[in-house]
Design a protein around this motif. Structure first.
Motif, PDB file in Angstrom:
ATOM      1  N   UNK A  56       0.811  -1.215   0.000  1.00 15.81           N
ATOM      2  CA  UNK A  56       0.000   0.000   0.000  1.00 15.81           C
ATOM      3  C   UNK A  56       0.839   1.257   0.000  1.00 15.81           C
ATOM      4  N   UNK A  57       1.881   1.258   0.803  1.00 17.51           N
ATOM      5  CA  UNK A  57       2.776   2.410   0.872  1.00 17.51           C
ATOM      6  C   UNK A  57       3.515   2.594  -0.444  1.00 17.51           C
ATOM      7  N   UNK A  58       4.100   1.517  -0.956  1.00 17.52           N
ATOM      8  CA  UNK A  58       4.876   1.606  -2.191  1.00 17.52           C
ATOM      9  C   UNK A  58       4.004   2.073  -3.351  1.00 17.52           C
ATOM     10  N   UNK A  59       2.828   1.497  -3.466  1.00 14.15           N
ATOM     11  CA  UNK A  59       1.960   1.871  -4.586  1.00 14.15           C
ATOM     12  C   UNK A  59       1.495   3.322  -4.469  1.00 14.15           C
ATOM     13  N   UNK A  60       1.110   3.729  -3.272  1.00 14.29           N
ATOM     14  CA  UNK A  60       0.639   5.103  -3.078  1.00 14.29           C
ATOM     15  C   UNK A  60       1.742   6.114  -3.371  1.00 14.29           C
ATOM     16  N   UNK A  61       2.946   5.841  -2.947  1.00  9.98           N
ATOM     17  CA  UNK A  61       4.067   6.748  -3.202  1.00  9.98           C
ATOM     18  C   UNK A  61       4.376   6.786  -4.703  1.00  9.98           C
ATOM     19  N   UNK A  62       4.382   5.633  -5.335  1.00 11.89           N
ATOM     20  CA  UNK A  62       4.655   5.545  -6.776  1.00 11.89           C
ATOM     21  C   UNK A  62       3.627   6.355  -7.561  1.00 11.89           C
ATOM     22  N   UNK A  63       2.360   6.142  -7.249  1.00 11.70           N
ATOM     23  CA  UNK A  63       1.291   6.874  -7.930  1.00 11.70           C
ATOM     24  C   UNK A  63       1.386   8.369  -7.622  1.00 11.70           C
ATOM     25  N   UNK A  64       1.681   8.708  -6.375  1.00 11.77           N
ATOM     26  CA  UNK A  64       1.782  10.116  -5.990  1.00 11.77           C
ATOM     27  C   UNK A  64       2.888  10.841  -6.733  1.00 11.77           C
ATOM     28  N   UNK A  65       4.055  10.216  -6.800  1.00 13.11           N
ATOM     29  CA  UNK A  65       5.165  10.816  -7.547  1.00 13.11           C
ATOM     30  C   UNK A  65       4.762  11.000  -9.003  1.00 13.11           C
ATOM     31  N   UNK A  66       4.173   9.974  -9.569  1.00 11.75           N
ATOM     32  CA  UNK A  66       3.755  10.043 -10.961  1.00 11.75           C
ATOM     33  C   UNK A  66       2.692  11.104 -11.204  1.00 11.75           C
ATOM     34  N   UNK A  67       1.710  11.174 -10.311  1.00 11.43           N
ATOM     35  CA  UNK A  67       0.612  12.131 -10.485  1.00 11.43           C
ATOM     36  C   UNK A  67       1.103  13.565 -10.363  1.00 11.43           C
ATOM     37  N   UNK A  68       1.878  13.839  -9.334  1.00 14.83           N
ATOM     38  CA  UNK A  68       2.371  15.199  -9.129  1.00 14.83           C
ATOM     39  C   UNK A  68       3.328  15.600 -10.250  1.00 14.83           C
TER      40      UNK A  68
END
Length: 105
Positions: A56-68
């Motif tokens: 959950x942490x890894x996916x959320x961070x990955x998506x967050x970096x990508x989205x921002x």
């Protein structure tokens, strides 16, 4: 080391997301190749990072970096809107990424 790999995966996510724009619907060969390679390497690095980070942490961070990153580059490269609410919302995503990192240690 997992966090560094995860950050690199996120940067490559930005690369393939922006690359999609340049493929023009996958009608341009070299931008399409670069986009697909970036996508595959991003997914592979995400998988490696998940060996030692919670999913959950890894996916959320990955998506967050990508989205921002994608949103910011969209503003810079394609003239997308920069309204205050949009910028505040991106800041909140960044705060969430930092919070997840701090919560993990």
């Amino acid at each position: 080391m997992s966090w560094l790999i995860l950050c690199l995966a996120g940067l490559l996510e930005i690369g393939w997301a922006i690359g999609l724009k340049y493929t023009e619907g996958f009608t341009r060969f070299w931008p399409s190749v670069a986009t697909v390679v970036s996508l595959l390497v991003s997914f592979a690095l995400l998988g490696i990072a998940m060996r030692s980070l919670p999913v959950g942490t890894a996916y959320a961070v990955w998506v967050g970096i990508g989205a921002v990153g994608t949103a910011v580059l969209g503003m810079l490269l394609f003239g997308e809107p920069t309204e205050p609410l949009r910028l505040v919302s991106l800041g909140l995503i960044c705060a969430g990424i930092v919070g997840l990192k701090l919560a993990h240690g």
